[in-house]
Motif scaffolding. Sequence first.
Motif, mmCIF file in Angstrom:
data_model
loop_
_atom_site.group_PDB
_atom_site.id
_atom_site.type_symbol
_atom_site.label_atom_id
_atom_site.label_comp_id
_atom_site.label_asym_id
_atom_site.label_seq_id
_atom_site.Cartn_x
_atom_site.Cartn_y
_atom_site.Cartn_z
ATOM 1 N N LEU A 88 16.117 13.154 -9.047
ATOM 2 C CA LEU A 88 16.500 12.455 -7.826
ATOM 3 C C LEU A 88 16.184 13.288 -6.590
ATOM 4 O O LEU A 88 15.774 12.763 -5.549
ATOM 5 N N GLN A 89 16.363 14.594 -6.727
ATOM 6 C CA GLN A 89 16.057 15.487 -5.601
ATOM 7 C C GLN A 89 14.573 15.413 -5.251
ATOM 8 O O GLN A 89 14.189 15.372 -4.077
ATOM 9 N N GLU A 90 13.727 15.378 -6.273
ATOM 10 C CA GLU A 90 12.276 15.312 -6.023
ATOM 11 C C GLU A 90 11.865 13.948 -5.468
ATOM 12 O O GLU A 90 10.985 13.860 -4.609
ATOM 13 N N ILE A 91 12.503 12.882 -5.950
ATOM 14 C CA ILE A 91 12.201 11.545 -5.416
ATOM 15 C C ILE A 91 12.560 11.472 -3.941
ATOM 16 O O ILE A 91 11.774 10.992 -3.111
ATOM 17 N N SER A 92 13.755 11.952 -3.608
ATOM 18 C CA SER A 92 14.171 11.936 -2.196
ATOM 19 C C SER A 92 13.261 12.817 -1.354
ATOM 20 O O SER A 92 12.945 12.484 -0.202
ATOM 21 N N LYS A 93 12.810 13.932 -1.928
ATOM 22 C CA LYS A 93 11.912 14.822 -1.199
ATOM 23 C C LYS A 93 10.583 14.136 -0.884
ATOM 24 O O LYS A 93 10.054 14.265 0.225
ATOM 25 N N GLU A 94 10.049 13.381 -1.849
ATOM 26 C CA GLU A 94 8.771 12.699 -1.623
ATOM 27 C C GLU A 94 8.907 11.598 -0.574
ATOM 28 O O GLU A 94 7.993 11.379 0.234
ATOM 29 N N ILE A 95 10.037 10.924 -0.590
ATOM 30 C CA ILE A 95 10.271 9.892 0.435
ATOM 31 C C ILE A 95 10.338 10.540 1.814
ATOM 32 O O ILE A 95 9.703 10.075 2.773
ATOM 33 N N VAL A 103 0.840 -1.198 0.000
ATOM 34 C CA VAL A 103 0.000 0.000 0.000
ATOM 35 C C VAL A 103 0.880 1.254 0.000
ATOM 36 O O VAL A 103 0.624 2.216 -0.741
ATOM 37 N N THR A 104 1.931 1.232 0.813
ATOM 38 C CA THR A 104 2.851 2.375 0.872
ATOM 39 C C THR A 104 3.539 2.587 -0.475
ATOM 40 O O THR A 104 3.682 3.727 -0.946
ATOM 41 N N ASN A 105 3.947 1.513 -1.112
ATOM 42 C CA ASN A 105 4.569 1.624 -2.432
ATOM 43 C C ASN A 105 3.611 2.245 -3.436
ATOM 44 O O ASN A 105 4.012 3.111 -4.224
ATOM 45 N N SER A 106 2.345 1.822 -3.433
ATOM 46 C CA SER A 106 1.372 2.367 -4.384
ATOM 47 C C SER A 106 1.174 3.857 -4.183
ATOM 48 O O SER A 106 1.023 4.614 -5.139
ATOM 49 N N LEU A 107 1.179 4.283 -2.937
ATOM 50 C CA LEU A 107 0.996 5.707 -2.649
ATOM 51 C C LEU A 107 2.243 6.512 -3.039
ATOM 52 O O LEU A 107 2.144 7.613 -3.576
ATOM 53 N N LEU A 108 3.405 5.931 -2.807
ATOM 54 C CA LEU A 108 4.645 6.653 -3.069
ATOM 55 C C LEU A 108 4.990 6.702 -4.553
ATOM 56 O O LEU A 108 5.292 7.772 -5.088
ATOM 57 N N GLY A 109 4.942 5.555 -5.248
ATOM 58 C CA GLY A 109 5.350 5.569 -6.651
ATOM 59 C C GLY A 109 4.775 4.460 -7.504
ATOM 60 O O GLY A 109 5.055 4.399 -8.701
#
Length: 465
Positions: A354-361, A299-305
């Motif tokens: 990569l900056q945006e991916i790390s920011k979302e995490i 579920v967390t994976n689906s929400l994240l990416g």
Amino acid sequence: MRTSYKFLSCVAAACFLSFAALAQKQTPPEGGKPRDFQLPAKKVEKLGNGLSTTLVQYGAIPKVNINVIIKTGNIHEGPNEVWLGDLTGNLMREGGTTTMDFKTIAKKVAAMGGEVNVSTGPNQMTVSGSVLSEFAPDLVKILADIVINPAFPASEVERLKNDLKRQLTVQKSVPQNQATEKFRSIIYKDHSYGRYFPTEEMLNSYTLDMAKGFYEKNIGAKRTVVYAVGKFDEAAVKKAIEEAFGKWKEGPEVDYPVATPVKTNEVAMIDRKGAPQTTVLLGLPTLDPSKPDYLPLQVTNSLLGGSFGSRITANIRENKGYTYSPFSTISSGYRVAIWYEQADVTSEHTGASLQEISKEIKRLQNEPPSADELKGIQNYEAGIFVLQNSTPGGIINQLNFLDLHGLSDSYLTDRVKNIYNVTPEKVQQMAKDYFKYEDMTLVLVGDKKLLEKQIKEHQNALKVK
């Protein structure tokens, strides 16, 4: 005629606009409440030689899917035997049996309204077919003949090896495959899960005796499960299985070598000079399906990416326009799994992506999602699950998943309920525990000159934070 056509077109357009305007003013009705999955009654038995059978009556269409799943595959290949299992499976498919050649088998099954397939995967080899219900016992006998009595003709070896070499050349030219190969070699190191592609020299070295040796060493009744799902005569199918498989050799016990994946913060680059985009693959080992928190992780994976409406997708695709089709997924093996985000981004925006991916995490780690956002993801997960169970082939896949990972039926029957039991706080905790950016391996396939400065700046930015 032209005047009449034009008049009708105008009327149709007016009706469409009126309907659209009306639709905008109305709130669509709320969807129905998802229901827990009712697993069809299954009859599980084991023959004296160790072969297991699972029979399930499902659906109303007079067809049946029969899969013979053998618990061997690329996982049992040695360091210098990558794709030897594939060659063995291809010989079983196209080499025919000691009683029938491939063309005869194909014609027989086509006359039953179906076809036969043989595929080799990381953990399993599958010999399968789908035919009209009345031919189910006949299909069982043909599949058994393929599995138990492969002819292994020497005349087919070079042709099938050349086919594999062509596949290798094509697949290795794809940046996404290059990234996957490198990523897996880092995460899984010396395990077969880390050996994604063979070398051409390996393929050239394979002989008929090596394929026969792989078969003898890894294939037998104890490693085999026969699934039949659909509409069929149970007594007739059961009798056919007992007659066709009952005297087969026991063969080896089920024995999967368990991998030990590693967490690194390694950055690996594969240079593609002048490439207009970079293939980014970023991830780390995570929970496998046998662990209690695997479903909250999904579920967390689906929400994240992992869904089209996920945060990373909305950020770097919709808002920034850095990429067209980013996605994240959980790729599971036997008692192991890896999570990764993959995206093909414009070269000059690699560091920014990569900056945006790390920011979302980090954002998900610091703040739980809203109840409404989570509900949308839960609806998506529940809907996907329903679709996965809508065909006989889907049912076989689900039952096989339970078997491979040692799960009880409740994994399926309680899944919808458990999806909706995941709380925003649980999602946040999963992000904290299992999505640590500093533990992630990063693989980049692109123009190295354009990447080195961007990656250095990205790493420096992370250190500052």
